[in-house]
Design an enzyme around this catalytic site. Structure first.
Site, short mmCIF file in Angstrom:
data_model
loop_
_atom_site.label_atom_id
_atom_site.label_comp_id
_atom_site.label_asym_id
_atom_site.label_seq_id
_atom_site.Cartn_x
_atom_site.Cartn_y
_atom_site.Cartn_z
N HIS A 61 66.55 16.02 22.38
CA HIS A 61 67.06 17.38 22.28
C HIS A 61 66.58 18.18 23.48
CE1 HIS A 61 67.47 17.26 17.60
NE2 HIS A 61 68.16 16.30 18.19
N GLU A 63 65.05 21.05 23.64
CA GLU A 63 63.71 21.63 23.51
C GLU A 63 62.61 20.58 23.62
OE1 GLU A 63 66.60 23.88 20.77
OE2 GLU A 63 66.18 21.78 21.27
N CYS A 91 64.60 22.26 15.81
CA CYS A 91 64.42 21.41 14.63
C CYS A 91 62.93 21.06 14.52
CB CYS A 91 65.26 20.15 14.75
SG CYS A 91 64.67 18.98 16.00
N CYS A 94 61.58 19.17 17.56
CA CYS A 94 61.41 20.00 18.75
C CYS A 94 60.25 20.98 18.59
CB CYS A 94 62.70 20.73 19.06
SG CYS A 94 64.01 19.61 19.58
#
Length: 167
Positions: A61, A63, A91, A94
């Protein structure tokens, strides 16, 4: 929230500018064939953009990738004064990666629950109902979490809707 004094926090204008930039980075992800998520790391002065990262795939992801790169390029003490911006709430993966990278503040625009409500359940984006607040509330260090930021919601939701409607 952490015990940081308000004077060390970004202004509303700074937050909105960096959240909008994270949406621009998310659009770059789409241009590269990825899901529309982007992250921006800003230095302790709340102005200097240190890193930008678009989404790569389901385990990389924006992040978490940004946090891993930051941890290999900056000291933990420096990162504690930095802010990770992302228009959609990180999430749990992250949030955890930002914590382990020692990034001291995270600012997000809309919640993961809002994303799910607006875009629906999608096999390419199976959200988890574990908020970043829950993750940070269970950490030993007090990460300063700011969000949601309602002023960015419509822009972010419109971009997400447009992307997921075409999938």
């Amino acid at each position: 929230m952490s015990d940081l004094p308000p004077s060390t926090r970004p202004t509303q204008d700074q937050m909105l500018r960096h959240l909008r930039r994270s949406n621009e980075v998310a659009l770059r992800a789409v241009d590269l064939g990825h899901h529309p998520f982007g992250a921006v790391l800003v230095g302790p002065d709340h102005e200097t953009v240190l890193l930008e990262q678009c989404n790569i795939d389901t385990v990389n992801h924006a992040e978490s990738t940004l946090a891993r790169v930051a941890a290999t390029n900056f000291s933990p003490a420096f990162l504690w004064g930095c802010t990770l911006y992302t228009a959609v709430e990180p999430c749990c993966m992250c949030a955890g990666t930002a914590y382990w990278a020692n990034i001291g503040r995270v600012v997000y625009g809309i919640t993961e629950a809002q994303l799910l409500a607006e875009t629906g359940s999608h096999s390419e984006n199976p959200t988890m109902s574990v908020s970043s607040r829950y993750v940070f509330d269970h950490c030993q260090k007090p990460v300063d979490l700011i969000g949601p930021v309602p002023e960015i919601a419509q822009e972010t939701i419109a971009m997400q809707r447009a992307f997921w409607a075409g999938r």
